[in-house]
Design a protein around this motif. Sequence first.
Motif, PDB file in Angstrom:
ATOM      1  N   GLY C 107       0.817  -1.211   0.000  1.00  0.00           N
ATOM      2  CA  GLY C 107       0.000   0.000   0.000  1.00  0.00           C
ATOM      3  C   GLY C 107       0.846   1.255   0.000  1.00  0.00           C
ATOM      4  N   ILE C 108       1.896   1.276   0.820  1.00  0.00           N
ATOM      5  CA  ILE C 108       2.742   2.463   0.883  1.00  0.00           C
ATOM      6  C   ILE C 108       3.442   2.679  -0.452  1.00  0.00           C
ATOM      7  CG2 ILE C 108       4.751   3.487   2.002  1.00  0.00           C
ATOM      8  CD1 ILE C 108       3.860   1.898   4.545  1.00  0.00           C
ATOM      9  N   ALA C 109       3.920   1.565  -1.036  1.00  0.00           N
ATOM     10  CA  ALA C 109       4.585   1.688  -2.337  1.00  0.00           C
ATOM     11  C   ALA C 109       3.621   2.219  -3.382  1.00  0.00           C
ATOM     12  CB  ALA C 109       5.141   0.330  -2.768  1.00  0.00           C
ATOM     13  N   ALA C 110       2.405   1.682  -3.384  1.00  0.00           N
ATOM     14  CA  ALA C 110       1.424   2.144  -4.369  1.00  0.00           C
ATOM     15  C   ALA C 110       1.094   3.609  -4.139  1.00  0.00           C
ATOM     16  CB  ALA C 110       0.157   1.292  -4.283  1.00  0.00           C
ATOM     17  N   ALA C 111       0.952   3.980  -2.863  1.00  0.00           N
ATOM     18  CA  ALA C 111       0.655   5.385  -2.556  1.00  0.00           C
ATOM     19  C   ALA C 111       1.798   6.284  -2.994  1.00  0.00           C
ATOM     20  CB  ALA C 111       0.408   5.554  -1.057  1.00  0.00           C
ATOM     21  N   LEU C 112       3.026   5.777  -2.787  1.00  0.00           N
ATOM     22  CA  LEU C 112       4.196   6.555  -3.189  1.00  0.00           C
ATOM     23  C   LEU C 112       4.180   6.792  -4.695  1.00  0.00           C
ATOM     24  CD1 LEU C 112       6.722   7.768  -1.901  1.00  0.00           C
ATOM     25  CD2 LEU C 112       7.956   5.717  -2.566  1.00  0.00           C
ATOM     26  N   PHE C 113       3.827   5.726  -5.420  1.00  0.00           N
ATOM     27  CA  PHE C 113       3.758   5.878  -6.873  1.00  0.00           C
ATOM     28  C   PHE C 113       2.696   6.897  -7.252  1.00  0.00           C
ATOM     29  CE2 PHE C 113       1.774   4.720 -10.922  1.00  0.00           C
ATOM     30  CZ  PHE C 113       2.851   4.930 -11.764  1.00  0.00           C
ATOM     31  N   LEU C 114       1.529   6.748  -6.619  1.00  0.00           N
ATOM     32  CA  LEU C 114       0.416   7.641  -6.956  1.00  0.00           C
ATOM     33  C   LEU C 114       0.759   9.096  -6.666  1.00  0.00           C
ATOM     34  CD1 LEU C 114      -2.749   5.713  -5.769  1.00  0.00           C
ATOM     35  CD2 LEU C 114      -2.071   6.247  -8.106  1.00  0.00           C
ATOM     36  N   ALA C 165      -4.888 -19.935   7.202  1.00  0.00           N
ATOM     37  CA  ALA C 165      -4.786 -18.496   7.463  1.00  0.00           C
ATOM     38  C   ALA C 165      -4.257 -17.758   6.244  1.00  0.00           C
ATOM     39  CB  ALA C 165      -3.874 -18.247   8.665  1.00  0.00           C
ATOM     40  N   LEU C 166      -3.374 -18.434   5.513  1.00  0.00           N
ATOM     41  CA  LEU C 166      -2.681 -17.723   4.439  1.00  0.00           C
ATOM     42  C   LEU C 166      -3.643 -17.189   3.386  1.00  0.00           C
ATOM     43  CD1 LEU C 166       0.009 -16.830   3.304  1.00  0.00           C
ATOM     44  CD2 LEU C 166       0.148 -18.997   2.072  1.00  0.00           C
ATOM     45  N   GLN C 167      -4.601 -18.028   2.987  1.00  0.00           N
ATOM     46  CA  GLN C 167      -5.491 -17.563   1.925  1.00  0.00           C
ATOM     47  C   GLN C 167      -6.320 -16.361   2.395  1.00  0.00           C
ATOM     48  OE1 GLN C 167      -7.019 -21.382   1.239  1.00  0.00           O
ATOM     49  NE2 GLN C 167      -8.781 -21.238   2.615  1.00  0.00           N
ATOM     50  N   ALA C 168      -6.697 -16.393   3.674  1.00  0.00           N
ATOM     51  CA  ALA C 168      -7.422 -15.247   4.213  1.00  0.00           C
ATOM     52  C   ALA C 168      -6.529 -14.005   4.213  1.00  0.00           C
ATOM     53  CB  ALA C 168      -7.901 -15.542   5.625  1.00  0.00           C
ATOM     54  N   ILE C 169      -5.266 -14.218   4.605  1.00  0.00           N
ATOM     55  CA  ILE C 169      -4.344 -13.075   4.668  1.00  0.00           C
ATOM     56  C   ILE C 169      -4.155 -12.448   3.296  1.00  0.00           C
ATOM     57  CG2 ILE C 169      -1.912 -12.484   5.005  1.00  0.00           C
ATOM     58  CD1 ILE C 169      -1.906 -14.414   7.373  1.00  0.00           C
ATOM     59  N   ILE C 170      -3.971 -13.326   2.304  1.00  0.00           N
ATOM     60  CA  ILE C 170      -3.729 -12.803   0.951  1.00  0.00           C
ATOM     61  C   ILE C 170      -4.891 -11.922   0.498  1.00  0.00           C
ATOM     62  CG2 ILE C 170      -3.540 -13.458  -1.488  1.00  0.00           C
ATOM     63  CD1 ILE C 170      -1.953 -15.913  -0.531  1.00  0.00           C
ATOM     64  N   VAL C 171      -6.100 -12.441   0.690  1.00  0.00           N
ATOM     65  CA  VAL C 171      -7.260 -11.696   0.225  1.00  0.00           C
ATOM     66  C   VAL C 171      -7.465 -10.424   1.049  1.00  0.00           C
ATOM     67  CG1 VAL C 171      -9.753 -11.789   0.110  1.00  0.00           C
ATOM     68  CG2 VAL C 171      -8.410 -13.635  -0.823  1.00  0.00           C
ATOM     69  N   MET C 172      -7.267 -10.562   2.358  1.00  0.00           N
ATOM     70  CA  MET C 172      -7.478  -9.384   3.207  1.00  0.00           C
ATOM     71  C   MET C 172      -6.457  -8.292   2.926  1.00  0.00           C
ATOM     72  SD  MET C 172      -8.719 -11.090   6.714  1.00  0.00           S
ATOM     73  CE  MET C 172      -8.264  -9.768   7.785  1.00  0.00           C
ATOM     74  N   THR C 380       9.302  -0.947  -8.342  1.00  0.00           N
ATOM     75  CA  THR C 380       8.604  -1.645  -7.257  1.00  0.00           C
ATOM     76  C   THR C 380       7.264  -0.988  -6.965  1.00  0.00           C
ATOM     77  OG1 THR C 380      10.795  -1.844  -6.334  1.00  0.00           O
ATOM     78  CG2 THR C 380       8.984  -2.631  -4.979  1.00  0.00           C
ATOM     79  N   THR C 381       7.270   0.350  -6.934  1.00  0.00           N
ATOM     80  CA  THR C 381       6.013   1.023  -6.623  1.00  0.00           C
ATOM     81  C   THR C 381       4.984   0.761  -7.717  1.00  0.00           C
ATOM     82  OG1 THR C 381       6.625   3.090  -7.716  1.00  0.00           O
ATOM     83  CG2 THR C 381       7.216   2.873  -5.401  1.00  0.00           C
ATOM     84  N   VAL C 382       5.446   0.799  -8.970  1.00  0.00           N
ATOM     85  CA  VAL C 382       4.517   0.536 -10.071  1.00  0.00           C
ATOM     86  C   VAL C 382       3.960  -0.873  -9.925  1.00  0.00           C
ATOM     87  CG1 VAL C 382       4.257   0.367 -12.565  1.00  0.00           C
ATOM     88  CG2 VAL C 382       5.776   2.079 -11.591  1.00  0.00           C
ATOM     89  N   LEU C 383       4.871  -1.791  -9.614  1.00  0.00           N
ATOM     90  CA  LEU C 383       4.475  -3.190  -9.490  1.00  0.00           C
ATOM     91  C   LEU C 383       3.408  -3.376  -8.419  1.00  0.00           C
ATOM     92  CD1 LEU C 383       6.124  -4.979 -11.365  1.00  0.00           C
ATOM     93  CD2 LEU C 383       7.045  -6.106  -9.342  1.00  0.00           C
ATOM     94  N   SER C 384       3.549  -2.642  -7.309  1.00  0.00           N
ATOM     95  CA  SER C 384       2.573  -2.750  -6.233  1.00  0.00           C
ATOM     96  C   SER C 384       1.189  -2.381  -6.729  1.00  0.00           C
ATOM     97  CB  SER C 384       2.942  -1.811  -5.086  1.00  0.00           C
ATOM     98  OG  SER C 384       4.232  -2.075  -4.662  1.00  0.00           O
ATOM     99  N   LEU C 385       1.148  -1.299  -7.487  1.00  0.00           N
ATOM    100  CA  LEU C 385      -0.141  -0.840  -7.990  1.00  0.00           C
ATOM    101  C   LEU C 385      -0.694  -1.853  -8.991  1.00  0.00           C
ATOM    102  CD1 LEU C 385      -1.823   1.631  -7.407  1.00  0.00           C
ATOM    103  CD2 LEU C 385      -0.965   2.633  -9.515  1.00  0.00           C
ATOM    104  N   LEU C 387      -0.133  -4.928  -9.062  1.00  0.00           N
ATOM    105  CA  LEU C 387      -0.587  -6.093  -8.313  1.00  0.00           C
ATOM    106  C   LEU C 387      -2.041  -5.921  -7.869  1.00  0.00           C
ATOM    107  CD1 LEU C 387       0.935  -8.630  -7.421  1.00  0.00           C
ATOM    108  CD2 LEU C 387       1.209  -7.587  -5.181  1.00  0.00           C
ATOM    109  N   ALA C 388      -2.335  -4.736  -7.356  1.00  0.00           N
ATOM    110  CA  ALA C 388      -3.697  -4.463  -6.908  1.00  0.00           C
ATOM    111  C   ALA C 388      -4.676  -4.570  -8.077  1.00  0.00           C
ATOM    112  CB  ALA C 388      -3.772  -3.079  -6.262  1.00  0.00           C
ATOM    113  N   PHE C 389      -4.259  -4.037  -9.215  1.00  0.00           N
ATOM    114  CA  PHE C 389      -5.113  -4.081 -10.407  1.00  0.00           C
ATOM    115  C   PHE C 389      -5.365  -5.522 -10.830  1.00  0.00           C
ATOM    116  CE2 PHE C 389      -5.052   0.183 -12.687  1.00  0.00           C
ATOM    117  CZ  PHE C 389      -5.080   0.847 -11.489  1.00  0.00           C
ATOM    118  N   VAL C 390      -4.258  -6.271 -10.880  1.00  0.00           N
ATOM    119  CA  VAL C 390      -4.370  -7.664 -11.326  1.00  0.00           C
ATOM    120  C   VAL C 390      -5.335  -8.413 -10.418  1.00  0.00           C
ATOM    121  CG1 VAL C 390      -3.112  -9.838 -11.487  1.00  0.00           C
ATOM    122  CG2 VAL C 390      -2.138  -7.739 -12.445  1.00  0.00           C
ATOM    123  N   PHE C 391      -5.177  -8.173  -9.111  1.00  0.00           N
ATOM    124  CA  PHE C 391      -6.039  -8.854  -8.167  1.00  0.00           C
ATOM    125  C   PHE C 391      -7.504  -8.518  -8.428  1.00  0.00           C
ATOM    126  CE2 PHE C 391      -8.475  -9.060  -4.279  1.00  0.00           C
ATOM    127  CZ  PHE C 391      -8.154 -10.306  -3.794  1.00  0.00           C
TER     128      PHE C 391
END
Lengths: 281, 216, 647
Positions: C107-114, C165-172, C380-385, C387-391
């Motif tokens: 999130g911080i990386a994506a925010a930094l990019f934005l 727990a992991l699958q919940a963590i990933i989605v959350m 990295t920051t672009v990638l974070s964003l 990632l969110a899109f892909v998800f």
Amino acid sequence: MVFGFLSSGNNKKGKERKKLHDSSGNNGKRSSNDIILKDINIFYSGKQAIKDVDMTIPEKKVTAFIGPSGCGKSTLLRNINRMNDEIVGCTYDGEILWQGTDILEKKVDPVALRRRIGMVFQKPNPFPKTIFDNIAYGPKLLGIRNKKKLKEIVEKSLRDAALWNEVKDRLNDSAMGLSGGQQQRLCIARALAVEPDVILMDEPCSALDPIATAKIEDLINELKKEYTVVIVTHNMQQASRISDFTGFMYLGELIEFGKTRQIFENPKEDLTERYITGRFG
Amino acid sequence: MPEKFDHEMGLLNEDIWNMGVLSQKMLLLAVESLKNRDKDLADKVLGMKEELYDYDQHIEEHTLKVLILYQPVAKEMRNLACILKMITYLTRIGRYGYDISKVTLELADQPLVKKLIDIPNMAKIVAGMLDDVLKAWETEDLSLIEDFTERDDVLDEERYSIFRECLTYVMEDPKTITRCMHYVMVARYLERCGDHCCKIAEKVVYKVEGKHVEIS
Amino acid sequence: MGFFDRGSTELKKAPLTKKVAKLSERVVVSTLFSASSVSVLISAAILYTLIEGSIKFFNFDEVSIWDFLFGSEWIPSGTDPSFGIYPLLSDTILIAGGTILLAGPIGIAAALFLSEYAPSKVRNVAKPVVELLAGIPSIVYGFFALFTIGPIVREIFPEATYFNALQAIIVMTFMVLPIVVSISDDSLKAVPRHMREASLAMGATKWETSIKVVIPAAASGISASVLLGVARAIGETMVVTLAAGSISGGHWNPLMEIQPMTSFIAQTATGDIPPGTPQAEAAFAVGITLFIMTYFVNRIAGRVVLRIKKGSIVKKEPSRVQKFIRKNTIDRIRKPVEITKEMISYRPIRIDRSIKFIDKTKLKGNLIRRKIKGYFGVSTTVLSLVLAFVFLIYLLVEVFIKGAGSISWDFLTSEPGFRVTEASIMPALTGSVFLMLLTLLFAVPLGVGTAVYFNEIAKDTWYTRFLRNVIQNLAGVPSIVFGLVGLAIFVRLFNFGPSLLAGSMTLALMIMPIIVVSSEEALKSVPQSFRDAARGVGATRWQTVRDHVLPNAVPGIITGSILSLSRAIGETAPILFIGAFFAKTAPSGVMDSFVALPLTIFFWSRHAQDEYHEFASGAILVLLVILLIMNAIAIFIRYRSQKRRVW
């Protein structure tokens, strides 16, 4: 200042007289360390902010830009170390020759350039860190990790900025706790820490009281012995006090450029005269 | 701001003009009294000295005040610099009128060596120069003072001829020595006044064009 | 008589001492005041529910407070139950910690990019898209975690159990991401421009500026965003209930089944546990623990966010506490600096530039290294964003592919039968619509009234400050806690039973704070000059609001209300205790039992038969479409009013 000028005019009559009629410029001599601006045009999202500016900023002198607000003096200053690159929608053309290179060329890296041409801003803008870290920031970026060396740099920079005596006991305090004038000298020290050759100052005293201003002016006077200083000011008295050369800008154009004394004693352009005597608009 | 400054400058200009007129008057009246051996007139001139000094002091005060408060630049600064110098020269000129009046008082009881022609003539030239230079200062019309070098040369020559003339009188009759010496001195004063006018003219050129020139 | 005839007006005769405000106005104002005070009642209800339930729980013989706090085993059922909160707590921490460990950096990386790198066009698209992630109901995330992420996780880690727990963590992670991104982005944006310029002007690269100047300057805001993310993760119910399992662990292994606190509370609601037993009442004790945890996390974060909103991101003045500490520690040790003559003489010493510290020969290589670091960082920051899109795209596509097949006219409208093929969402759909309308009826008048009272009428007194605090805290209460409140207050205390009325009131409690905030924003957007003008011609406070403020704020209020309703319709946890999973018909009255879309999805997702999972997808699709329509309407209203706005 006016009195000083009068008496000096009386004392060395003959000498001064000849000098005064000398053409403006660095006594005819040209150095590769001069900053030569050629046909500079700057646009903000298509709107022209600077129009065909041609001038030579001489080495190891203080050059001041004066003019009404919005005349583009800060814009022009910010182009000298390519700070305008950071503004979205700002484009420019023309050449700025310095040390044999056109520093506006794409292949010139602004990051490398800005180490050589430092800048001090209108509002004192120390980082919210300690005094030490503020100064050491630049050298650390350049790869200096040695604590002792950093300490030496910090001390020297602070000494050069005439701040050492005031802060030497609290280098690890936050820089935000300093007074406005001290903060601005800290910013100058910070700029000196990366050993630049040119220092650009964008209205460095406009947020300061007269005493702090006087200190900065003294400092500038000292700095010019080793650095080329370019300063933007809206305070004409300040320009006349500290600068060797003055450029008057109006609506993005350089109306007149010459020795400071000539600009303030006998401006060639009517516009300049009207501006400096407060008969503008 | 400029409005208030302009008002102050208006007052100053008026004072300068009046002072110029006064010093010119002192000079002319003094020469007149010398010519007519008029003690009363001479006394009147002596009385003007106070007023002249008042002007000098007042204008200097005022100029400094304007300089300090408004910190003028460019032509405004040059004008004030010009004024500061002008008042000194004008005082000197008026002061020479005072000196000539003193001579009148000393010579009033003795007959004239000859009818005075050259000295009043010189005074006329000086008065004309003073007139022109003040006008040039006010109107910034430098053509009025273009010929000052020539006029100054005329004054020099006149002084020299008075000197030569007096020399012949003295050689003819030693009794005239005192009077002739005084005449030579007066001629010398008037010639100095011409020089002062030239100096003022230089300052006027500086005011108008920002250039330092030398006249004479 | 002149042109201005002032001779015979009624107004002139009215004595100045006569009050203009009529009785009706006083009634209106006190009504608004009461509306705003309801939030206190709600808070009281929450506290009452939790405390009363907990007392009941601790009164059971099998239970002791000591064991609850310090016991290390949580076996609620069976002959020898043991109630030690530790496993639930550790599972909650595992889930929340794991989530924030991923969501924080991304999130911080994506925010930094934005905030630092994105061109404004990209930013204008990317930010709403990221915020879209926040608009998807948690039940959908849960479903996605169990049926899409789950198989992937089990493929990569064969030892992982079906629920883990992991699958919940990933989605959350992606659920929490919008909170982290938008608040971090706000605080990064709030870092003054001159700070960046100072760094750039010294020859720092953009990346160095971001990392060493901008992020430290925005640190407080960023940590607040992370804290709010943590609070959200702690309070999240449906994802963990669906995907993380129902065996409390305390084993700290993300690949195994766990049960955080919220999940346990949800479990008591789903009917597996007989009511009246300590096991059922334990929900309240767990609830109070959960409430306290989120309360403090939210509280700390809220303060920081408030400070950022006020614009003082860089603290210049030390706080009173800091001053006190400094006064008693550092200043005592350190001698005060004496001002010497030397210090006052500031004249610079001669500057000697022959002393050089920087080795210019090494600068070039150094610069190249720094630049590479910068490129790497920005990527990295672009990638974070990305990632969110892909998800987001993956989630939407999956739901669509899985769900599209089951959607048919019968699926939407027919009465469900008992066979698998006769599944229908008709009761749920109608239930959701009724629920929504009733919620609207309860929440909007309360919320808007409170907002009007705060923004237009209330003066700054201790009571209004207290109310504001209460509402701010209500906004952070986990939704499952509202479920408990609904159960205890509406179902049991008011004796509404598991009815539509109880359900909608519960949801109304939950969304009221949201409506207050959005309505206040709408009211604030009406220029102060309108009010001054109205008051200037002698209008009373309420007349001003009625005639000049409210008409101009209505589009904003409607938009906010629709958006918060869309939140309500997607919520599962609050009505988990109230809804009837097996309702086969549409509710016919407010006291009828009901089922809602998210409940149906939840129920079907947990069904053993795979067909029902398909139906769940179909229901999700329908739910998402409804949400999309509601959002589109809200955006349309906002767009139109902004276009028409003349001031």
